[in-house]
Design an enzyme around this catalytic site. Structure first.
Site, short mmCIF file in Angstrom:
data_model
loop_
_atom_site.label_atom_id
_atom_site.label_comp_id
_atom_site.label_asym_id
_atom_site.label_seq_id
_atom_site.Cartn_x
_atom_site.Cartn_y
_atom_site.Cartn_z
N CYS A 319 0.82 -1.22 0.00
CA CYS A 319 0.00 0.00 0.00
C CYS A 319 0.85 1.26 0.00
CB CYS A 319 -0.97 -0.02 1.17
SG CYS A 319 -0.21 0.03 2.82
N HIS A 372 -2.69 1.06 6.77
CA HIS A 372 -3.05 0.96 5.35
C HIS A 372 -3.30 2.36 4.80
CE1 HIS A 372 -4.27 -0.97 1.68
NE2 HIS A 372 -5.44 -0.35 1.68
N HIS A 384 -5.55 1.56 -4.64
CA HIS A 384 -4.66 1.06 -3.59
C HIS A 384 -4.24 -0.37 -3.89
CE1 HIS A 384 -7.97 -1.05 -0.97
NE2 HIS A 384 -8.34 -1.00 -2.22
#
Length: 409
Positions: A319, A372, A384
């Site tokens: 990420c 994240h 993402h």
């Protein structure tokens, strides 16, 4: 909840009860039995859907653990890099201090040779004895005082240089120790991340097989094809994600989701579509800047590429690796670590989001819990690298649950 839709067949009463000999009219017992079978089937459907939900929860929990471990590794690696920078800086400072000390040693030695080595005290005594008058004596004495002052000053400079060199060496040693400890921590975090990634992958495989079996059983109980049952299950899971997102308070109020039609039992097959909920987006933002446009374009170019923890391309991403390289294309440097990306960016609210901003998920109300990050692209959507088994994708930012933090690079 989807229901079974089971219809009990008509069964003839072999004893002729309730309809005469050979009658096809079901008896009260037949009706009760049919209702019990329908209830059992409904219970079975509910139980299977509960097991499917539990399987998804298990996969979600494993994915979160893996994401946390991966970002802990990124954080430990980033800290090790910073520690190495501090070590190099301290080592360079120590080298400069040593060089200055060597210069002071040489200067002090030269002064000592010029003064003490040439017999300063003897020369001063001879000057006193040979003085013709008091004025000459005072002049000679002043010369000696100036020499002594020079010696004292040189000694003080040498002592200062020696102290600075010792302190710089001590700092360099401490920085080297810190760097070694940071590297050891990074290695431990790397091993933990690999273990969690392996565990998450194993869970994903197990859950995938389990869901295939459960959906097949669901299709049989509902009297539909496996493909139809799968689409219905995806719609149900999408609605569950919507409910979870709605249950999580937003940092800023946003419009209520559009109401969904009630589930009155088996419904017509839904058209294949994006299974993600059509959550409302924040108010239309201004057009993205050139840097944000470049970041979004870079991220879109990676769609479909696999997730790999610790990766920052080319060809695979985690990420923070994706958002880091995306914004590098936009002209800004971001660390490969989600917590640090938040720290070096400007915090904003959900209502201030515009394309190119960063969206974060964490464990609690502290940014230090972030694990994240995604790139906001407008319209309530993000790009993402989600997790192992899911490639780089563009989807609703409410695909899972409402984000916890927002920031602008």
């Amino acid at each position: 909840m989807l229901t079974a839709g089971v219809v009990a067949p008509a069964i003839a009463d072999p004893d002729g009860a309730g309809g005469g000999s050979g009658s096809s009219t079901p008896s009260a017992a037949d009706v009760r039995a049919a209702k019990e079978r329908a209830a059992d089937a409904r219970t079975d459907v509910d139980g299977i859907q509960e097991r499917l939900a539990a399987a998804d929860d298990a996969l979600d929990a494993a994915s979160v653990r893996a994401a946390k471990a991966a970002e802990a590794w990124n954080g430990a690696r980033w800290e090790a890099q910073q520690a190495r920078v501090r070590e190099r800086t301290a080592t360079a400072a120590s080298a400069r201090a040593d060089k200055a000390l060597r210069a002071q040693k040489a200067a002090y030695r030269d002064v000592l040779i010029t003064t003490n080595g040439a017999g300063t005290d003897l020369a001063a005594a001879n000057a006193i004895l040979a003085a013709d008058d008091m004025q000459a004596l005072l002049e000679e004495t002043a010369t000696k005082d100036r020499v002594d002052d020079l010696l004292d000053q040189q000694r003080a400079e040498y002592d200062a240089a020696a102290g600075a060199a010792a302190k710089a060496e001590e700092s360099a040693t401490a920085a080297a120790d810190e760097a070694e400890q940071a590297l050891a921590k990074a290695r431990t975090a790397r091993d933990a991340a690999q273990a969690e990634a392996d565990a998450a992958a194993a869970t994903a495989r197990r859950v995938g097989r389990q869901k295939v079996r459960l959906v097949a059983t669901l299709a049989r109980l509902q009297g539909v094809s496996v493909a139809v049952a799968q689409r219905r299950q995806e719609a149900l899971e999408s609605e569950t994600r919507r409910a979870r997102a709605a249950a999580t308070p937003d940092p800023e109020p946003r419009p209520d989701p559009q109401p969904q039609p009630a589930d009155d039992g088996p419904a017509p097959d839904p058209a294949p579509a994006d299974p993600e909920p059509a959550d409302p987006a924040p108010a239309d933002p201004p057009a993205p800047s050139g840097g944000a446009q470049a970041a979004i374009a870079f991220a879109r170019a990676q769609l479909g590429e696999p997730y790999q923890w610790g990766a920052a391309g080319p060809g695979s991403w985690d990420c923070s690796g994706l958002t880091s390289k995306a914004w590098a294309a936009g002209g800004k440097s971001l660390p490969h670590y989600s917590v640090a990306q938040y720290d070096v960016s400007t915090p904003i609210s959900a209502g201030q989001l515009r394309p190119g901003d960063l969206v974060f998920w964490g464990d609690n109300g502290s940014p230090s819990s972030i694990y994240h990050v995604a790139l906001y692209v407008g319209g309530g959507r993000i790009i993402h690298a989600p997790r192992t088994g899911r490639p780089v994708t563009e989807e609703s930012m409410y695909y899972w649950r409402t984000p916890d933090f927002y920031a602008r690079p």
